[in-house]
Design a protein around this motif. Structure first.
Motif, mmCIF file in Angstrom:
data_model
loop_
_atom_site.group_PDB
_atom_site.id
_atom_site.type_symbol
_atom_site.label_atom_id
_atom_site.label_comp_id
_atom_site.label_asym_id
_atom_site.label_seq_id
_atom_site.Cartn_x
_atom_site.Cartn_y
_atom_site.Cartn_z
ATOM 1 N N ARG A 173 70.551 62.613 162.130
ATOM 2 C CA ARG A 173 70.234 62.406 163.542
ATOM 3 C C ARG A 173 69.137 63.351 164.036
ATOM 4 O O ARG A 173 68.389 63.014 164.952
ATOM 5 C CB ARG A 173 71.498 62.563 164.392
ATOM 6 C CG ARG A 173 72.241 61.236 164.583
ATOM 7 C CD ARG A 173 73.489 61.425 165.397
ATOM 8 N NE ARG A 173 74.637 61.618 164.540
ATOM 9 C CZ ARG A 173 75.808 62.053 164.962
ATOM 10 N NH1 ARG A 173 75.978 62.392 166.226
ATOM 11 N NH2 ARG A 173 76.812 62.177 164.127
ATOM 12 N N ILE A 188 65.899 61.606 163.307
ATOM 13 C CA ILE A 188 65.683 60.529 164.286
ATOM 14 C C ILE A 188 65.287 61.098 165.637
ATOM 15 O O ILE A 188 64.371 60.597 166.305
ATOM 16 C CB ILE A 188 66.963 59.678 164.425
ATOM 17 C CG1 ILE A 188 67.324 59.006 163.106
ATOM 18 C CG2 ILE A 188 66.803 58.630 165.525
ATOM 19 C CD1 ILE A 188 68.696 58.354 163.106
ATOM 20 N N ASP A 231 61.906 60.261 167.664
ATOM 21 C CA ASP A 231 61.909 59.626 168.990
ATOM 22 C C ASP A 231 61.356 60.558 170.061
ATOM 23 O O ASP A 231 60.766 60.098 171.044
ATOM 24 C CB ASP A 231 63.324 59.173 169.351
ATOM 25 C CG ASP A 231 63.756 57.929 168.584
ATOM 26 O OD1 ASP A 231 62.867 57.255 168.032
ATOM 27 O OD2 ASP A 231 64.953 57.636 168.533
ATOM 28 N N ASP A 245 71.078 55.612 166.087
ATOM 29 C CA ASP A 245 69.692 55.845 166.488
ATOM 30 C C ASP A 245 69.643 56.318 167.941
ATOM 31 O O ASP A 245 70.316 55.741 168.807
ATOM 32 C CB ASP A 245 68.898 54.552 166.314
ATOM 33 C CG ASP A 245 67.422 54.725 166.626
ATOM 34 O OD1 ASP A 245 66.713 55.310 165.798
ATOM 35 O OD2 ASP A 245 66.996 54.291 167.715
ATOM 36 N N TYR A 246 68.836 57.357 168.227
ATOM 37 C CA TYR A 246 68.797 57.911 169.581
ATOM 38 C C TYR A 246 68.268 56.892 170.591
ATOM 39 O O TYR A 246 68.864 56.676 171.656
ATOM 40 C CB TYR A 246 67.928 59.172 169.621
ATOM 41 C CG TYR A 246 67.883 59.817 170.996
ATOM 42 C CD1 TYR A 246 68.915 60.650 171.424
ATOM 43 C CD2 TYR A 246 66.833 59.572 171.883
ATOM 44 C CE1 TYR A 246 68.903 61.225 172.686
ATOM 45 C CE2 TYR A 246 66.811 60.149 173.151
ATOM 46 C CZ TYR A 246 67.844 60.967 173.538
ATOM 47 O OH TYR A 246 67.822 61.527 174.795
ATOM 48 N N THR A 276 68.178 53.651 170.386
ATOM 49 C CA THR A 276 69.149 52.561 170.534
ATOM 50 C C THR A 276 70.325 52.999 171.393
ATOM 51 O O THR A 276 70.817 52.235 172.229
ATOM 52 C CB THR A 276 69.642 52.106 169.150
ATOM 53 O OG1 THR A 276 68.525 51.713 168.354
ATOM 54 C CG2 THR A 276 70.614 50.944 169.270
ATOM 55 N N TYR A 295 73.572 50.353 160.369
ATOM 56 C CA TYR A 295 72.884 51.496 160.977
ATOM 57 C C TYR A 295 72.058 52.251 159.942
ATOM 58 O O TYR A 295 70.976 52.742 160.242
ATOM 59 C CB TYR A 295 73.889 52.456 161.615
ATOM 60 C CG TYR A 295 74.538 51.953 162.869
ATOM 61 C CD1 TYR A 295 74.511 50.610 163.223
ATOM 62 C CD2 TYR A 295 75.211 52.818 163.721
ATOM 63 C CE1 TYR A 295 75.122 50.143 164.374
ATOM 64 C CE2 TYR A 295 75.824 52.371 164.889
ATOM 65 C CZ TYR A 295 75.782 51.026 165.191
ATOM 66 O OH TYR A 295 76.380 50.566 166.333
ATOM 67 N N ASP A 316 68.924 50.228 159.292
ATOM 68 C CA ASP A 316 67.968 50.409 160.391
ATOM 69 C C ASP A 316 67.280 51.769 160.321
ATOM 70 O O ASP A 316 66.089 51.894 160.614
ATOM 71 C CB ASP A 316 68.683 50.250 161.739
ATOM 72 C CG ASP A 316 69.152 48.820 161.992
ATOM 73 O OD1 ASP A 316 68.649 47.905 161.313
ATOM 74 O OD2 ASP A 316 70.021 48.621 162.854
ATOM 75 N N PHE A 317 68.035 52.795 159.940
ATOM 76 C CA PHE A 317 67.484 54.144 159.794
ATOM 77 C C PHE A 317 66.404 54.171 158.716
ATOM 78 O O PHE A 317 65.300 54.695 158.929
ATOM 79 C CB PHE A 317 68.626 55.109 159.452
ATOM 80 C CG PHE A 317 68.196 56.465 158.976
ATOM 81 C CD1 PHE A 317 67.606 57.372 159.844
ATOM 82 C CD2 PHE A 317 68.404 56.850 157.654
ATOM 83 C CE1 PHE A 317 67.218 58.642 159.401
ATOM 84 C CE2 PHE A 317 68.020 58.102 157.208
ATOM 85 C CZ PHE A 317 67.423 59.000 158.080
ATOM 86 N N LYS A 368 63.312 52.133 159.823
ATOM 87 C CA LYS A 368 62.527 52.793 160.868
ATOM 88 C C LYS A 368 61.685 53.937 160.314
ATOM 89 O O LYS A 368 60.502 54.069 160.663
ATOM 90 C CB LYS A 368 63.470 53.310 161.960
ATOM 91 C CG LYS A 368 62.791 54.089 163.079
ATOM 92 C CD LYS A 368 63.801 54.476 164.150
ATOM 93 C CE LYS A 368 63.177 55.255 165.293
ATOM 94 N NZ LYS A 368 64.139 55.515 166.389
#
Length: 391
Positions: free
Chosen positions: A121, A124, A128, A160-161, A163, A269, A272-273, A276
């Motif tokens: 995290r 991420i 972001d 995700d932050y 999201t 998840y 997606d990570f 991204k």
């Protein structure tokens, strides 16, 4: 839900206490003014740390986590912040490895949870932060990193932050709560099934002497993943009770009809990570060399990164960074079959229709064969991944 968790002994007593705290705070959260809710959720998440770890270890966890969050917001250039965080991360890794125990007063018990909260995290969050992908505040940061009920689980969905911020009451509150309860019950059912598989289906590899035994061993080994998917459903369902309308973490992955379909359905998840932070940057960098080759190379790099990041995750949980043959075979094997699927899809093209396609016996039979073939192959790869030695 709380009664079912205690009745079936789903998780540790710490999780039971944390769930009781979360369910008790739910009604308070619901009746608070909208602008107060995220900060209340952050405060509740922080309160869960000493509840589970006690005051001494809990304060260490909160202090180290608060330090990492503060470093992300230092008033210096982003690359300098990243460099400072990397140095601090290396120091924490040495402490986790117990290189100089006399110089590290940090309680060993907090490392798996600190890693679970920050190892992915934090990447991420910085990404972001760089792209200004959402609103940032102290309350939002602590709610993101110390998110209920992460304090109980070394394995936790890679939320995700961006999201997460977009999911805050993104639907009617009652529908969000209903979805949350439904997913928690689905998670409980999967965890009960996991206990049944573990109790009655799992056998030792040395006792698998016939083809039936081998099939039982392989299928049961794969079905043990029900624990992860069950816990993830339970976690995201609980977050729905606090207005966080996140998507489901798994979607009928046992019925995947291809390897790309399996990758899209299991641990969504994580997919997606990787997409991204690994796949998309690699794909856009290589796209000039050709669409298909860029997709194939990006896919293989994504699976190699997944392999290494799983070892990185294992380091924070167990203190070791394993590079073993079974991981290599599983992740490269899965990467190769997914890449092959991607190549076939790019040549054949996906069928698109504005009207619902008519089901036929031939189509259903072909789909069943695809699901069976995918399931059998994944069982073989999963068995290799779970096997401690070649012998």
């Amino acid at each position: 839900v709380a009664a079912a968790i205690m009745l079936f002994n789903i998780e540790s007593p710490a999780f039971e206490s944390d769930t009781a705290l979360a369910l008790s705070g739910f009604l308070v959260h619901h009746f608070l003014p909208a602008t107060w809710r995220i900060n209340f959720f952050a405060a509740l998440s922080i309160a869960s740390v000493p509840l589970v770890f006690g005051w001494e270890a809990g304060m260490w966890l909160l202090s180290l986590g608060g330090l990492l969050i503060a470093l992300c917001h230092m008033p210096i250039a982003l690359w300098k912040r990243v460099a400072v965080i990397a140095v601090v991360g290396l120091m924490l890794a040495l402490a986790r490895k117990h290189v100089a125990p006399q110089l590290s007063p940090v309680p060993m018990v907090i490392w798996p949870i600190l890693g679970s909260m920050f190892m992915f995290r934090l990447i991420i969050y910085i990404y972001d932060l760089k792209h200004e992908a959402g609103p940032f505040s102290v309350g939002r940061a602590f709610a993101y990193f110390f998110m209920l009920p992460n304090v109980c689980f070394p394995l936790f969905p890679v939320v995700d932050y961006k999201t997460l911020q977009r999911s805050i009451y993104n639907d009617d509150s009652l529908r969000l709560y209903q979805t949350g309860v439904k997913w928690m019950l689905r998670g409980l059912l999967q965890l009960i099934l996991y206990k049944a598989v573990y109790q009655w289906a799992v056998i030792e590899p040395t006792t698998a002497v016939t083809g039936t035994d081998a099939a039982r061993f392989m299928v049961a080994t794969f079905l043990l993943y029900l624990k992860i998917s069950g816990l993830f459903h339970l976690v995201v369902g609980l977050l729905h009770l606090y207005g966080l309308g996140l998507a489901e973490t798994h979607h009928l992955y046992l019925f995947s009809s291809s390897f790309t379909d399996f990758w899209r359905r299991i641990n969504i998840y994580w997919k997606d990570f990787i997409q991204k932070l690994i796949f998309n940057p690699t794909y856009f960098l290589l796209r000039r060399s050709g669409e298909v080759s860029a997709i194939l190379v990006a896919t293989l790099i994504a699976f190699i990164a997944t392999w290494l990041l799983h070892s990185y995750q294992w380091f924070w949980i167990r203190g070791e960074f394993p590079i073993v043959w079974s991981d290599l075979v599983f992740w490269l094997g899965l990467g190769c079959v997914v890449s092959l699927n991607v190549l076939l899809e790019s040549r054949k093209g996906r069928q698109r229709s504005l009207s619902k396609q008519v089901r036929t016996f031939r189509g259903d039979a072909l789909l069943a064969l695809k699901i069976a073939g995918t399931f059998a192959t994944i069982c073989v790869l999963w068995t290799i991944w779970s096997t401690p030695s070649v012998e």
